[in-house]
Design a protein around this motif. Sequence first.
Motif, mmCIF file in Angstrom:
data_model
loop_
_atom_site.group_PDB
_atom_site.id
_atom_site.type_symbol
_atom_site.label_atom_id
_atom_site.label_comp_id
_atom_site.label_asym_id
_atom_site.label_seq_id
_atom_site.Cartn_x
_atom_site.Cartn_y
_atom_site.Cartn_z
ATOM 1 N N LEU A 22 0.817 -1.207 0.000
ATOM 2 C CA LEU A 22 0.000 0.000 0.000
ATOM 3 C C LEU A 22 0.855 1.264 0.000
ATOM 4 O O LEU A 22 0.519 2.248 -0.659
ATOM 5 C CB LEU A 22 -0.936 -0.019 1.212
ATOM 6 C CG LEU A 22 -2.013 1.034 1.273
ATOM 7 C CD1 LEU A 22 -2.919 0.945 0.053
ATOM 8 C CD2 LEU A 22 -2.833 0.876 2.532
ATOM 9 N N ILE A 40 -9.864 3.340 -1.489
ATOM 10 C CA ILE A 40 -10.083 2.238 -0.554
ATOM 11 C C ILE A 40 -11.358 2.468 0.245
ATOM 12 O O ILE A 40 -12.172 1.564 0.413
ATOM 13 C CB ILE A 40 -8.866 2.071 0.382
ATOM 14 C CG1 ILE A 40 -7.662 1.580 -0.424
ATOM 15 C CG2 ILE A 40 -9.182 1.114 1.529
ATOM 16 C CD1 ILE A 40 -6.362 1.601 0.335
ATOM 17 N N GLU A 47 -8.087 -3.468 0.127
ATOM 18 C CA GLU A 47 -6.832 -3.647 0.860
ATOM 19 C C GLU A 47 -6.805 -5.055 1.451
ATOM 20 O O GLU A 47 -7.786 -5.497 2.044
ATOM 21 C CB GLU A 47 -6.796 -2.589 1.962
ATOM 22 C CG GLU A 47 -5.655 -2.657 2.901
ATOM 23 C CD GLU A 47 -5.822 -1.612 3.998
ATOM 24 O OE1 GLU A 47 -5.739 -2.015 5.164
ATOM 25 O OE2 GLU A 47 -6.041 -0.435 3.698
ATOM 26 N N LYS A 54 -0.031 -4.471 4.455
ATOM 27 C CA LYS A 54 -1.208 -4.047 3.704
ATOM 28 C C LYS A 54 -0.809 -3.930 2.246
ATOM 29 O O LYS A 54 0.207 -3.313 1.916
ATOM 30 C CB LYS A 54 -1.714 -2.705 4.218
ATOM 31 C CG LYS A 54 -2.253 -2.765 5.619
ATOM 32 C CD LYS A 54 -2.710 -1.407 6.080
ATOM 33 C CE LYS A 54 -3.201 -1.464 7.507
ATOM 34 N NZ LYS A 54 -3.615 -0.141 7.984
ATOM 35 N N ILE A 56 -2.323 -4.210 -2.173
ATOM 36 C CA ILE A 56 -3.415 -4.151 -3.144
ATOM 37 C C ILE A 56 -3.042 -5.064 -4.299
ATOM 38 O O ILE A 56 -1.891 -5.051 -4.760
ATOM 39 C CB ILE A 56 -3.620 -2.712 -3.628
ATOM 40 C CG1 ILE A 56 -3.983 -1.846 -2.443
ATOM 41 C CG2 ILE A 56 -4.612 -2.648 -4.763
ATOM 42 C CD1 ILE A 56 -4.818 -0.675 -2.663
#
Length: 80
Positions: A22, A40, A47, A54, A56
């Motif tokens: 992220l 998000i 996420e 974290k 994506i």
Amino acid sequence: MRPSNRFQPGWFFKDEHPYLALSHVPKVANMTAIDVECAITTGDLTEERVAGCKAIALLELIGFLERRAILSDREKGGRA
């Protein structure tokens, strides 16, 4: 034995699918951190936790950027 495949920091793989940390999304996608946070929050990006970070899904990010580009083109076309 050292791993033979080296990837840039912030890249992960989960079930052979690439993910991007992220914290690296704004730089890679040429977005601001606020834009990523809004995407998000609105549910445009999901996420996930990958290796405790974290992240994506890269395919989801690409799809989001394509939709964003299409909307941007429509707005420009409508004003001209």
